[in-house]
Write a protein that holds these residues in place. Structure first.
Motif, short mmCIF file in Angstrom:
data_model
loop_
_atom_site.label_atom_id
_atom_site.label_comp_id
_atom_site.label_asym_id
_atom_site.label_seq_id
_atom_site.Cartn_x
_atom_site.Cartn_y
_atom_site.Cartn_z
N GLN A 73 0.83 -1.21 0.00
CA GLN A 73 0.00 0.00 0.00
C GLN A 73 0.86 1.26 0.00
O GLN A 73 0.49 2.28 -0.62
N PHE A 105 -7.20 0.02 -3.67
CA PHE A 105 -6.71 0.76 -2.50
C PHE A 105 -6.87 2.26 -2.72
O PHE A 105 -7.35 2.99 -1.83
N ARG A 108 -10.27 4.12 -2.23
CA ARG A 108 -10.75 4.30 -0.86
C ARG A 108 -10.49 5.72 -0.37
O ARG A 108 -11.14 6.18 0.57
N ALA A 190 -9.14 3.96 3.60
CA ALA A 190 -7.69 3.77 3.44
C ALA A 190 -6.92 4.47 4.56
O ALA A 190 -7.40 4.63 5.67
N ARG A 320 1.28 -4.03 7.93
CA ARG A 320 -0.03 -3.40 8.09
C ARG A 320 -0.71 -3.79 9.40
O ARG A 320 -1.52 -3.04 9.93
#
Length: 596
Positions: A73, A105, A108, A190, A320
């Motif tokens: 990400q 991603f 978002r 996100a 994450r």
């Protein structure tokens, strides 16, 4: 023979998405080899990053220099900032094309979540300061949900609204339509600061210490208008509790501002301040940690900004699962972290010992349901019972009409998956209540129904292991007819470890899981059951009582646990929470089985 180069029309949509993903991978690899390049441009590899994304790029560079690998990400953000990719979002809408993983991603950042395989469509989340809307905005959202989504909305446990079943072709029309009515979805997903919550009865609550609306509004627009506050290591939640009757659950947020009265004689000005907590994330079994710091309400945005910027510098951009503020605090310690915040601010923050703080007014766990007097004489708010947060377009328009004709024109959302209609005059309460009933909704609920909460579940979320909303309804229908609970009770069902329904802080919390079926190899929908969780002054993580309960067995399991409470409570005044905390999980299980 001369070979012609293929054109865009020679590829299927699936092939185009594959090529887009392939090229995205090449770009990510190139960015990874040139981590010193600011904003992914062709500057010198070691150029000093500039612009609103500079702090994020520097944090990424520091990770790379240490030899660690950035999370995907982080690479997506670096390759192309989502706000620089709007034309591609529009192109995908024109072709009704689902997004690549990288764009899934990125979108978002616009509040759009592609939820396949649960649904082959998008979900959209909104932003609204203090979770308050005007009646015409609420009515307009109903139209948008019908025109571009599935025709319904969900009120969430962050006092927000979700529109679901949005095909890709409607994405742009929807988010632009949301902006047309003075709302937005920007940054609602996100790695961003999410919708800011505040006391739902702000400005009308007879016991509040402070009206949170000016402070949520200031923070809301501060975020929206500063691109450097987007693209954090992970999502970030902020809440303001003005000490009203309805809990905001601010201690479950990354930043918790709790209104308190500071007494005279402790070296700071007496009056109303915000007590500061940091690092709440109950899905990871942690509440906001006390800092000992108090903040002048007019300085809340300044302090929150500094906290976020220290998080930008120090948050984990490799894992994450460890990228939330809690883990920064676990590593640095609260005192060291807050010293860094003070360095950002260029000054020390005020501190007050616990005995300097006057007792806060108590929550009323039923104040979100039914009719309650406002601080303004002759006016009331009406808490409307929603079926696990779901509303049809017709119901939304009906509620908007009631708010317009019989209230003050506002709709106030709560973290308990329901809403309030405020400013209803005494003489109009009966008429408004009857109109709400006519919509198929209600203003009264049993203790079981009033505190029954469920996340979206596996019908609309790819992470969920069970159909939480259906199973919650089954628990409510079964238990309501069989158990007469006479004190406030919360039963929360959450579909996965993200804990959107916050099962750990509920009297009874159910965490969805695949559990053994008829055979060990036959997994079916089910739950692990927890009891004794609480919030606010009762903050504590619930203890596990049952593991691997089949979904079909959960209504009877909850029934037996509630009957065990009524049979074995120490007195008629003992709450379920107090009862559950008097026993360990094994004892609670035995008491419940005795009720079978």
């Amino acid at each position: 023979m001369k070979l012609e180069a293929p054109t865009a029309t020679d590829f299927s949509d699936e092939q185009k998405r594959y090529l887009e993903g392939f090229m995205s991978g090449l770009q990510v690899a190139r960015v990874g080899r040139n981590l010193g390049v600011a904003g992914g441009t062709a500057d010198k590899a070691n150029a000093e990053p500039t612009g609103p994304d500079a702090a994020h790029i520097k944090a990424q560079d520091k990770i790379a220099a240490s030899g660690r690998k950035l999370a995907d990400q982080e690479k997506f953000k670096r390759e192309q900032h989502p706000f620089d990719a709007y034309e591609r979002l529009k192109d995908q809408a024109r072709h009704n094309a689902p997004p690549s993983p990288a764009d899934n991603f990125r979108w978002r950042y616009y509040g759009l979540f592609y939820v396949a395989p649960a649904q082959d469509s998008f979900m959209c989340r909104l932003r609204m300061p203090n979770s308050i809307l005007k009646h015409w905005q609420f009515s307009a959202l109903a139209g948008l949900a019908e025109s571009f989504g599935g025709g319904y909305t969900h009120v969430t446990t962050r006092a927000n609204i979700q529109i679901r079943e949005i095909p890709p072709r409607h994405n742009v029309a929807l988010i632009e339509g949301i902006q047309d009515i003075g709302l937005c979805s920007r940054g609602a997903g996100a790695d961003n600061i999410r919708n800011v919550t505040g006391t739902p009865t702000a400005g009308i609550d007879p016991q509040e210490l402070i009206d949170t609306r000016p402070y949520t509004r200031e923070w809301h627009y501060h975020i929206l208008n500063d691109r450097s506050l987007y693209g954090l290591p992970r999502k970030f939640n902020v809440a303001f509790d003005g000490a009203g009757k309805i809990a905001v659950l601010e201690d479950t947020n990354d930043i918790a501002f709790s209104a308190v009265e500071v007494k005279d004689g402790f070296g700071v000005a007496p009056g109303i301040w915000f007590r500061l907590g940091v690092g709440g994330i109950t899905g990871h079994k942690d509440f906001a940690k006390a800092t000992g710091i108090i903040v002048k309400p007019e300085e809340a945005t300044m302090v929150a900004d500094a906290i976020v910027r220290v998080f930008i510098d120090t948050g984990d951009r490799t894992n994450r699962l460890k990228a939330r503020l809690k883990y920064v605090l676990d590593g640095m310690g609260v005192d060291k972290f807050m010293t860094s915040v003070e360095d950002k601010l260029g000054r020390k923050l005020a501190r007050a010992p616990a005995d300097a703080i006057a007792p806060r007014p108590a929550f009323d766990r039923m104040a979100h349901i039914g009719v309650h007097q406002q601080k303004q004489q002759g006016l009331n708010w009406i808490g409307v019972v929603l079926p696990l947060g779901k509303l049809t377009g017709d119901q939304m328009r009906g509620l908007a009409k009631i708010a317009q004709d019989l209230g003050d024109g506002e709709i106030r959302l709560t973290v308990w998956q329901n809403l309030l209609i405020s400013g209803v005059r005494d003489e109009n309460v009966a008429l408004a209540s009857a109109a709400i009933d006519k919509l198929g909704l209600a203003v009264k609920a049993s203790q079981i129904r009033a505190g029954l909460i469920a996340c979206t579940g596996n019908t609309g979320c790819k992470f969920a292991a069970s159909d939480t909303k259906r199973h919650a309804a089954e628990i409510g229908d079964w238990c309501e007819r069989r158990v007469n609970v006479d004190s406030p009770l919360n039963i929360h069902l959450t579909g996965c470890h993200h804990s959107c329904a916050q099962h750990y802080i509920s009297d009874i919390g159910l965490l969805a899981a695949k559990v053994p079926g008829a055979t060990e190899d036959d997994a079916v929908e089910g739950y692990h059951l927890f009891a004794g969780g609480g919030f606010g002054p009762d903050a504590e993580i619930g203890q596990e009582v049952y593991r691997d309960v089949k979904a079909e067995d959960t209504p009877k399991t909850v029934e037996r646990l509630l009957k065990a409470y009524l049979t074995n409570r120490a007195s008629a005044n003992e709450t379920f929470l107090a009862f559950a905390r008097r026993h360990d999980g094994e004892t609670l299980r035995k008491l419940a089985e005795a009720e079978a």
